[in-house]
Scaffold this motif. Structure first.
Motif, short mmCIF file in Angstrom:
data_model
loop_
_atom_site.label_atom_id
_atom_site.label_comp_id
_atom_site.label_asym_id
_atom_site.label_seq_id
_atom_site.Cartn_x
_atom_site.Cartn_y
_atom_site.Cartn_z
N LEU A 29 0.81 -1.22 0.00
CA LEU A 29 0.00 0.00 0.00
C LEU A 29 0.84 1.27 0.00
O LEU A 29 0.35 2.34 -0.37
N ALA A 30 2.10 1.17 0.41
CA ALA A 30 2.96 2.36 0.49
C ALA A 30 3.80 2.57 -0.76
O ALA A 30 4.48 3.59 -0.87
N VAL A 31 3.78 1.64 -1.70
CA VAL A 31 4.62 1.77 -2.89
C VAL A 31 4.18 2.96 -3.72
O VAL A 31 5.01 3.75 -4.21
N VAL A 32 2.88 3.13 -3.91
CA VAL A 32 2.38 4.25 -4.72
C VAL A 32 2.75 5.58 -4.08
O VAL A 32 3.17 6.53 -4.77
N PHE A 33 2.62 5.66 -2.76
CA PHE A 33 2.98 6.91 -2.08
C PHE A 33 4.46 7.22 -2.25
O PHE A 33 4.84 8.36 -2.54
N HIS A 34 5.31 6.22 -2.09
CA HIS A 34 6.75 6.44 -2.26
C HIS A 34 7.08 6.81 -3.71
O HIS A 34 7.96 7.65 -3.94
N TRP A 35 6.38 6.21 -4.66
CA TRP A 35 6.66 6.52 -6.07
C TRP A 35 6.27 7.96 -6.38
O TRP A 35 7.00 8.66 -7.10
N LEU A 36 5.14 8.40 -5.86
CA LEU A 36 4.70 9.78 -6.11
C LEU A 36 5.57 10.81 -5.40
O LEU A 36 5.62 11.98 -5.82
N SER A 37 6.25 10.42 -4.35
CA SER A 37 7.07 11.37 -3.59
C SER A 37 8.50 11.48 -4.11
O SER A 37 9.29 12.24 -3.53
N LEU A 38 8.86 10.75 -5.16
CA LEU A 38 10.24 10.78 -5.65
C LEU A 38 10.64 12.16 -6.13
O LEU A 38 11.68 12.71 -5.71
N VAL A 39 9.85 12.76 -7.00
CA VAL A 39 10.20 14.09 -7.55
C VAL A 39 10.07 15.19 -6.50
O VAL A 39 10.96 16.04 -6.40
N PRO A 40 8.98 15.26 -5.70
CA PRO A 40 8.96 16.29 -4.65
C PRO A 40 10.13 16.21 -3.69
O PRO A 40 10.68 17.23 -3.28
N LEU A 41 10.53 15.00 -3.32
CA LEU A 41 11.69 14.86 -2.45
C LEU A 41 12.96 15.34 -3.15
O LEU A 41 13.85 15.91 -2.51
N ALA A 42 13.06 15.11 -4.46
CA ALA A 42 14.23 15.60 -5.21
C ALA A 42 14.29 17.12 -5.19
O ALA A 42 15.37 17.70 -5.08
N VAL A 43 13.14 17.79 -5.27
CA VAL A 43 13.11 19.25 -5.22
C VAL A 43 13.57 19.75 -3.86
O VAL A 43 14.40 20.66 -3.75
N LEU A 44 13.04 19.16 -2.79
CA LEU A 44 13.42 19.58 -1.44
C LEU A 44 14.89 19.31 -1.16
O LEU A 44 15.60 20.16 -0.59
N ARG A 45 15.37 18.16 -1.57
CA ARG A 45 16.78 17.84 -1.35
C ARG A 45 17.69 18.72 -2.19
O ARG A 45 18.81 19.03 -1.78
N SER A 46 17.23 19.15 -3.36
CA SER A 46 18.03 20.07 -4.18
C SER A 46 18.19 21.41 -3.49
O SER A 46 19.28 22.01 -3.49
N LEU A 47 17.10 21.92 -2.89
CA LEU A 47 17.21 23.17 -2.13
C LEU A 47 18.17 23.00 -0.96
O LEU A 47 18.96 23.91 -0.65
N PHE A 48 18.10 21.86 -0.31
CA PHE A 48 19.02 21.61 0.80
C PHE A 48 20.47 21.53 0.31
O PHE A 48 21.38 22.02 1.00
N GLN A 49 20.70 20.95 -0.84
CA GLN A 49 22.06 20.89 -1.38
C GLN A 49 22.60 22.27 -1.71
O GLN A 49 23.79 22.56 -1.52
N VAL A 50 21.72 23.16 -2.19
CA VAL A 50 22.16 24.53 -2.47
C VAL A 50 22.52 25.24 -1.17
O VAL A 50 23.52 25.98 -1.09
N LEU A 51 21.72 25.04 -0.12
CA LEU A 51 22.04 25.65 1.17
C LEU A 51 23.33 25.09 1.74
O LEU A 51 24.06 25.80 2.44
N ARG A 52 23.64 23.82 1.47
CA ARG A 52 24.89 23.22 1.90
C ARG A 52 26.06 23.62 1.01
O ARG A 52 27.18 23.17 1.23
N LYS A 53 25.77 24.45 0.02
CA LYS A 53 26.78 24.90 -0.95
C LYS A 53 27.36 23.72 -1.71
O LYS A 53 28.57 23.62 -1.94
N GLN A 54 26.46 22.82 -2.10
CA GLN A 54 26.80 21.69 -2.96
C GLN A 54 25.86 21.68 -4.16
O GLN A 54 25.10 20.73 -4.37
N PRO A 55 25.86 22.75 -4.97
CA PRO A 55 24.91 22.78 -6.11
C PRO A 55 25.23 21.74 -7.16
O PRO A 55 24.36 21.40 -7.97
#
Length: 544
Positions: A257-283
């Protein structure tokens, strides 16, 4: 019945290290019963060295294969196992076992019939006194964590036995179990390949143990596991591979039941982690976040991996819970890593990695944003409003404006309040044009700096005619941006700093660690903010 061992050696452009590995195989006190080698698309002399070894079977691939795929192909020339006492010893061209490694592994599995996988202690290639890796585990959120990594071997892990996972290099696997599970997951070429295989072995009802007496030297060339290269491109590729492996395992291990939720969260998590990488000065890690997300989402291998676990699963996930690493241990390890990084950076010059880390791309993007936001300034003749008054039109008038600011003569006084402090001797030819150029480049310069400086925050002019700058200095910002000083290092005070009395008294507390800061240190809003340059501090109104 005596155990029968088939050694499988995979090589790819590793002639430099392959010679040592072959010599280590010849020096084994317990020789393997057969040897199958795989040349995975090598362009150097690896094939010739493998041939001189006179193996039982030799396979040559025209293209590079992953370690797991190469091992699966090698078993095509090996007879099917006739009993449970047949084992596979998996080696790479950069895996040189010590003379007693195979004998120690066989001695460990002979007294533990329920063991299906045994792994050696992986040592550094150039210094056998240091442990490169020994055992792997998972956090409660599914991130892979090495149990032992980069430690001096002082026999402190001699009692380690059952582990959740092992590295693929030097792994001893029961042949029947390997065929039952179908080998390594093809979606995990390097990162977490041994960990995922060990977890599936555990779910199939078998044990996985680490053998401290068995040692192999590994160089980390990136064939049997993630590489250890410090180059910018190799490091970013390794980060992408690790992230893709984590996302793949998350989809494979998740409940239905959680596979669909994890699959849909792949791109949103990539966006949030990208912002975090920029703040860590790892663009430079931003493209890898999206590449890992899309690769996992559309790889088409998640379903096959889930079916493989479902058909061979005999134990529940709760049986693996005691082997997971606790959250407190994860926090302690992260603190040690930060402390190690600070100790290495103290007293040494930090590598900027401006181009390889993606800093140049961020500065270019910030410059474009600045041009778009301040495009109306191109047609203006000057920036006025608030503290920004027109600069002098000749060098004499410009020189008269230099006297603005805090003067440290006598008790100190402030210069003429009606002139702007942003003038520069280099702007004598066109002072207002020089100010416009600096304003247009302010955003890109801000991203280019090492750290944000809230003391130079800009606010809108009350007149609406332009912009005005006002130095802000508050205890909240001061407590946040003042780094921890080394014990015994006093904070230097400046005669022009309104907080010098506080720092003189606080210097006595530095022997006990970080100084205690109070809001009254910066109670005056007009006091200049504290800025940092190297290991010294000074106030805005005075030079270091």
């Amino acid at each position: 019945m005596q155990a029968r061992v088939t050694a499988v050696l995979v090589a790819h452009n590793g002639a430099e290290r392959l010679s040592r590995t072959l010599e280590a195989l010849r020096a084994q006190t317990r020789q393997p019963d057969s040897l199958v080698v795989v040349d995975s698309g090598s362009t150097d002399s690896s094939a010739r060295l493998l041939t001189e070894m006179q193996p039982t079977g030799f396979l040559s691939a025209s293209t590079r294969l992953s370690f797991g795929v190469a091992v699966t192909h090698a078993l095509g020339v090996v007879a099917p196992p006739a009993s449970e006492d047949e084992w596979l010893w998996l080696l790479a061209h950069d895996t040189a076992p010590e003379p007693s490694a195979l004998a120690a592994l066989l001695a460990a599995v002979e007294v533990n019939p329920s063991v299906a996988v045994a792994g050696p202690k992986q040592m550094e290639w150039n210094d056998s006194a240091f442990i490169a890796g020994f055992g792997e585990s998972l956090t409660r959120f599914g991130a892979s964590v090495p149990i032992v990594e980069r430690e001096l071997d002082q026999a402190q892990h001699e009692r380690m036995s059952d582990v959740l996972g092992l590295g693929a290099a030097g792994m001893l696997v029961r042949h029947t179990v390997f065929n039952e599970l179908g080998g390594f997951d093809a979606a995990l070429p390097t990162a977490d390949n041994g960990l995922d295989f060990s977890i599936r072995v555990r779910l199939a009802g078998h044990r996985v143990i680490a053998v401290p007496l068995a040692k192999v030297a590994t160089a980390g060339d990136g064939l049997s596991g993630p590489g250890t290269s410090v180059k910018g491109s190799a490091r970013r590729k390794r980060q992408t591979t690790r992230r893709a492996a984590q996302l793949h395992r998350r989809l494979v291990y998740a409940p239905p039941l959680a596979v669909v939720f994890h699959w849909l969260s792949l791109v949103p998590l990539a966006v949030l982690r990208s912002l975090f990488q920029v703040l860590r000065k790892q663009p430079g890690a931003v493209p890898g976040e999206f590449a890992a997300a899309f690769k996992t989402a559309f790889s088409g291998r998640v379903g096959a991996a889930r079916r493989s676990i479902r058909t061979t699963k005999k134990a529940g996930w709760k049986a693996l819970a005691p082997l997971r690493i606790p959250g407190a241990e994860v926090g302690r390890r992260n603190a040690l890593v930060r402390e190690l990084a600070l100790s290495k950076a103290r007293g040494s010059r930090e590598e900027l990695q401006f181009f390889s880390g993606g800093g140049a791309a961020i500065v270019a993007a910030a410059a474009v944003v600045g041009i778009v936001l301040f495009f109306p300034l191109f047609g203006s003749s000057a920036i006025v409003g608030g503290s920004f008054l027109p600069l002098g039109s000749d060098p004499g008038g410009l020189w008269a404006q230099v006297g603005y600011g805090w003067r440290d003569l006598g008790l100190g006084f402030r210069g003429h309040p009606t002139r702007s402090p942003t003038s520069s001797p280099f702007s004598a030819r066109s002072p207002s044009g020089h100010r416009r150029c600096r304003w247009l480049c302010s955003i890109s310069f801000r991203f280019r700096s090492r750290r944000w400086r809230p003391g130079s925050a800009l606010r809108s002019s009350p007149t609406g005619r332009g912009f005005a700058s006002s130095p802000q200095c508050s205890g909240r910002w001061r407590r946040r941006f003042l780094p921890r000083w080394m014990p015994g290092k006093p904070v230097p005070s400046s005669p022009t700093c309104s907080c010098r009395g506080f720092f003189s008294r606080a210097s006595q507390r530095l022997a006990r660690g970080r100084p205690r800061l109070s809001r009254r240190c910066c109670s005056l809003r007009r006091s200049p903010p504290l800025r940092r340059s190297g290991p010294r501090y000074w106030c805005c109104g005075s030079a270091p």
